[in-house]
Design a protein around this motif. Structure first.
Motif, PDB file in Angstrom:
ATOM      1  N   LEU A 133     -19.448  29.518   4.312  1.00 47.38           N
ATOM      2  CA  LEU A 133     -20.414  30.363   3.613  1.00 47.38           C
ATOM      3  C   LEU A 133     -21.660  29.548   3.278  1.00 47.38           C
ATOM      4  O   LEU A 133     -21.592  28.537   2.567  1.00 47.38           O
ATOM      5  CB  LEU A 133     -19.787  30.917   2.347  1.00 47.38           C
ATOM      6  N   LEU A 134     -22.820  29.969   3.796  1.00 42.21           N
ATOM      7  CA  LEU A 134     -24.096  29.313   3.528  1.00 42.21           C
ATOM      8  C   LEU A 134     -24.849  30.103   2.479  1.00 42.21           C
ATOM      9  O   LEU A 134     -24.998  31.322   2.597  1.00 42.21           O
ATOM     10  CB  LEU A 134     -24.939  29.221   4.809  1.00 42.21           C
ATOM     11  N   SER A 135     -25.342  29.412   1.459  1.00 41.24           N
ATOM     12  CA  SER A 135     -26.023  30.106   0.377  1.00 41.24           C
ATOM     13  C   SER A 135     -26.870  29.133  -0.423  1.00 41.24           C
ATOM     14  O   SER A 135     -26.648  27.920  -0.390  1.00 41.24           O
ATOM     15  CB  SER A 135     -24.993  30.764  -0.558  1.00 41.24           C
ATOM     16  N   ARG A 136     -27.864  29.683  -1.142  1.00 41.44           N
ATOM     17  CA  ARG A 136     -28.607  28.913  -2.139  1.00 41.44           C
ATOM     18  C   ARG A 136     -28.161  29.297  -3.559  1.00 41.44           C
ATOM     19  O   ARG A 136     -28.778  28.874  -4.527  1.00 41.44           O
ATOM     20  CB  ARG A 136     -30.119  29.153  -1.975  1.00 41.44           C
ATOM     21  N   ASP A 137     -27.088  30.060  -3.637  1.00 43.80           N
ATOM     22  CA  ASP A 137     -26.547  30.526  -4.914  1.00 43.80           C
ATOM     23  C   ASP A 137     -25.384  29.613  -5.310  1.00 43.80           C
ATOM     24  O   ASP A 137     -24.287  29.696  -4.742  1.00 43.80           O
ATOM     25  CB  ASP A 137     -26.082  31.975  -4.769  1.00 43.80           C
ATOM     26  N   ARG A 138     -25.605  28.740  -6.285  1.00 43.61           N
ATOM     27  CA  ARG A 138     -24.563  27.799  -6.682  1.00 43.61           C
ATOM     28  C   ARG A 138     -23.353  28.513  -7.271  1.00 43.61           C
ATOM     29  O   ARG A 138     -22.217  28.070  -7.105  1.00 43.61           O
ATOM     30  CB  ARG A 138     -25.126  26.792  -7.696  1.00 43.61           C
ATOM     31  N   GLY A 139     -23.589  29.624  -7.948  1.00 44.35           N
ATOM     32  CA  GLY A 139     -22.476  30.372  -8.512  1.00 44.35           C
ATOM     33  C   GLY A 139     -21.552  30.898  -7.431  1.00 44.35           C
ATOM     34  O   GLY A 139     -20.320  30.858  -7.562  1.00 44.35           O
ATOM     35  N   LEU A 140     -22.128  31.408  -6.354  1.00 50.45           N
ATOM     36  CA  LEU A 140     -21.335  31.897  -5.233  1.00 50.45           C
ATOM     37  C   LEU A 140     -20.505  30.773  -4.621  1.00 50.45           C
ATOM     38  O   LEU A 140     -19.328  30.946  -4.300  1.00 50.45           O
ATOM     39  CB  LEU A 140     -22.261  32.523  -4.187  1.00 50.45           C
ATOM     40  N   LEU A 141     -21.111  29.597  -4.466  1.00 55.50           N
ATOM     41  CA  LEU A 141     -20.408  28.478  -3.848  1.00 55.50           C
ATOM     42  C   LEU A 141     -19.315  27.903  -4.742  1.00 55.50           C
ATOM     43  O   LEU A 141     -18.442  27.173  -4.266  1.00 55.50           O
ATOM     44  CB  LEU A 141     -21.406  27.378  -3.471  1.00 55.50           C
ATOM     45  N   ARG A 142     -19.345  28.219  -6.021  1.00 56.09           N
ATOM     46  CA  ARG A 142     -18.298  27.731  -6.928  1.00 56.09           C
ATOM     47  C   ARG A 142     -17.064  28.639  -6.933  1.00 56.09           C
ATOM     48  O   ARG A 142     -16.056  28.300  -7.559  1.00 56.09           O
ATOM     49  CB  ARG A 142     -18.846  27.597  -8.352  1.00 56.09           C
ATOM     50  N   ARG A 143     -17.119  29.750  -6.227  1.00 54.13           N
ATOM     51  CA  ARG A 143     -15.955  30.640  -6.181  1.00 54.13           C
ATOM     52  C   ARG A 143     -14.804  29.933  -5.468  1.00 54.13           C
ATOM     53  O   ARG A 143     -14.947  29.445  -4.341  1.00 54.13           O
ATOM     54  CB  ARG A 143     -16.294  31.953  -5.479  1.00 54.13           C
ATOM     55  N   ARG A 144     -13.664  29.896  -6.116  1.00 59.13           N
ATOM     56  CA  ARG A 144     -12.524  29.131  -5.592  1.00 59.13           C
ATOM     57  C   ARG A 144     -11.954  29.726  -4.301  1.00 59.13           C
ATOM     58  O   ARG A 144     -11.320  29.019  -3.510  1.00 59.13           O
ATOM     59  CB  ARG A 144     -11.415  29.070  -6.651  1.00 59.13           C
ATOM     60  N   GLU A 145     -12.151  31.039  -4.079  1.00 64.04           N
ATOM     61  CA  GLU A 145     -11.475  31.681  -2.957  1.00 64.04           C
ATOM     62  C   GLU A 145     -12.201  31.528  -1.624  1.00 64.04           C
ATOM     63  O   GLU A 145     -11.662  31.938  -0.584  1.00 64.04           O
ATOM     64  CB  GLU A 145     -11.252  33.174  -3.251  1.00 64.04           C
ATOM     65  N   ILE A 146     -13.415  30.971  -1.591  1.00 62.91           N
ATOM     66  CA  ILE A 146     -14.109  30.858  -0.303  1.00 62.91           C
ATOM     67  C   ILE A 146     -13.375  29.876   0.611  1.00 62.91           C
ATOM     68  O   ILE A 146     -12.743  28.925   0.150  1.00 62.91           O
ATOM     69  CB  ILE A 146     -15.584  30.440  -0.471  1.00 62.91           C
ATOM     70  N   PHE A 147     -13.461  30.118   1.917  1.00 68.35           N
ATOM     71  CA  PHE A 147     -12.838  29.232   2.900  1.00 68.35           C
ATOM     72  C   PHE A 147     -13.500  27.859   2.868  1.00 68.35           C
ATOM     73  O   PHE A 147     -12.842  26.814   2.799  1.00 68.35           O
ATOM     74  CB  PHE A 147     -12.941  29.862   4.290  1.00 68.35           C
ATOM     75  N   ALA A 148     -14.816  27.844   2.946  1.00 64.85           N
ATOM     76  CA  ALA A 148     -15.620  26.627   2.851  1.00 64.85           C
ATOM     77  C   ALA A 148     -17.050  27.072   2.581  1.00 64.85           C
ATOM     78  O   ALA A 148     -17.419  28.219   2.854  1.00 64.85           O
ATOM     79  CB  ALA A 148     -15.543  25.813   4.141  1.00 64.85           C
ATOM     80  N   GLY A 149     -17.872  26.184   2.054  1.00 68.46           N
ATOM     81  CA  GLY A 149     -19.243  26.571   1.733  1.00 68.46           C
ATOM     82  C   GLY A 149     -20.201  25.411   1.854  1.00 68.46           C
ATOM     83  O   GLY A 149     -19.798  24.248   1.935  1.00 68.46           O
ATOM     84  N   ALA A 150     -21.475  25.741   1.863  1.00 69.02           N
ATOM     85  CA  ALA A 150     -22.517  24.721   1.910  1.00 69.02           C
ATOM     86  C   ALA A 150     -23.787  25.280   1.284  1.00 69.02           C
ATOM     87  O   ALA A 150     -24.170  26.422   1.543  1.00 69.02           O
ATOM     88  CB  ALA A 150     -22.796  24.284   3.346  1.00 69.02           C
ATOM     89  N   TYR A 151     -24.411  24.467   0.474  1.00 68.04           N
ATOM     90  CA  TYR A 151     -25.679  24.835  -0.153  1.00 68.04           C
ATOM     91  C   TYR A 151     -26.805  24.595   0.850  1.00 68.04           C
ATOM     92  O   TYR A 151     -26.849  23.565   1.530  1.00 68.04           O
ATOM     93  CB  TYR A 151     -25.902  23.989  -1.404  1.00 68.04           C
ATOM     94  N   VAL A 152     -27.720  25.551   0.958  1.00 71.37           N
ATOM     95  CA  VAL A 152     -28.900  25.404   1.822  1.00 71.37           C
ATOM     96  C   VAL A 152     -30.045  24.907   0.942  1.00 71.37           C
ATOM     97  O   VAL A 152     -30.450  25.583  -0.001  1.00 71.37           O
ATOM     98  CB  VAL A 152     -29.250  26.742   2.503  1.00 71.37           C
ATOM     99  N   TYR A 153     -30.559  23.732   1.254  1.00 64.56           N
ATOM    100  CA  TYR A 153     -31.389  23.002   0.307  1.00 64.56           C
ATOM    101  C   TYR A 153     -32.852  23.418   0.271  1.00 64.56           C
ATOM    102  O   TYR A 153     -33.547  23.092  -0.688  1.00 64.56           O
ATOM    103  CB  TYR A 153     -31.301  21.494   0.589  1.00 64.56           C
ATOM    104  N   SER A 154     -33.344  24.103   1.268  1.00 65.49           N
ATOM    105  CA  SER A 154     -34.773  24.417   1.326  1.00 65.49           C
ATOM    106  C   SER A 154     -35.015  25.919   1.320  1.00 65.49           C
ATOM    107  O   SER A 154     -34.137  26.717   1.665  1.00 65.49           O
ATOM    108  CB  SER A 154     -35.394  23.815   2.592  1.00 65.49           C
TER     109      SER A 154
END
Length: 240
Positions: A133-154
């Motif tokens: 899951l790619l996102s700039r939303d830190r709250g979304l990336l903190r969800r424990r149930e995601i398979f994997a995630g990465a913050y998009v920095y720009s």
């Protein structure tokens, strides 16, 4: 119960997640003897998706480690490229539509939800389809149930593309995926396109491709030069 203080030193790459007053030097925080190291890192604003090694007094520890008073913590950023055991597939949130189209242009499997289906549904799709899951939303990336995630920095699509390609090093296969729906493209002959094209496109162009999923037709029109620049730049920097 309060058991004392630890110091936490974040890698420079991770300081953007911290408040301005906490940047540039190790942070002293109190621990309660119950909260995990992962929880403490996230409470300071850093998503665990962006964390590489966690070192406690120089030794690697898991996010489940319970910090004790006096420990010195070093939080490192993920290494690039980030190694994965399976071909990478992405899921992008509502705010990353341009990045999704550019990844698809390069033949990268990039699912994109528009309209917004909500954080819970995004996280669930990430798990079911095993997508990063790619996102700039830190709250979304903190969800424990995601398979994997990465913050998009720009905020800039060109920099976003560099960010994702340098981090995950996906296999590039330009012009093989539909930028509209992510489906596969097939070569289409001119005869099969008759009646499907507007204006004089049918008379002007001879080479076509069509999406096997949504039927979108592609040809080398006026916009092709700009897209070709994006492809050439990506291949020069990240192509195998």
């Amino acid at each position: 119960m309060d058991t004392g203080e630890i110091t936490v030193d974040f890698a420079t790459e991770l300081e953007l997640f911290l408040g301005a007053a906490r940047r540039g030097a190790p942070i002293s925080i109190r621990v309660d003897g119950m909260s995990t190291l992962g929880h403490l890192v996230e409470s300071l604003g850093v998503p665990l998706t962006e964390v590489g090694e966690l070192l406690v007094d120089g030794r690697g520890k898991a996010p489940s480690h319970i910090p004790a008073a006096g420990e010195s913590i070093a939080v490192r950023a993920v290494s690039r490229p980030q190694q994965r055991s399976e071909p990478v597939r992405f899921l992008l949130d509502i705010h990353l539509g341009t990045l999704a189209r550019r990844l698809r242009l390069l033949g990268v499997d990039a699912a994109y939800e528009n309209p917004d289906i909500g954080d819970a549904a995004l996280a669930a799709r990430s798990v079911v389809e095993r997508r990063v899951l790619l996102s700039r939303d830190r709250g979304l990336l903190r969800r424990r149930e995601i398979f994997a995630g990465a913050y998009v920095y720009s905020h800039r699509p060109a920099d976003q593309l560099d960010d994702v390609l340098s981090r995950f090093a996906p296999r590039l296969a330009p012009w093989t995926r539909c930028t509209a729906c992510n489906g596969a493209l097939r070569v289409a002959d001119k005869e099969s396109m008759r009646g499907q094209l507007r204006g004089n496109t049918e008379q002007t162009y001879d080479t076509f491709a069509q999406c096997v999923e949504c039927g979108q037709v592609y040809w080398k029109g006026a916009h092709h030069a700009r897209l070709d620049e994006i492809v050439a730049r990506a291949l020069a920097k990240y192509g195998v």
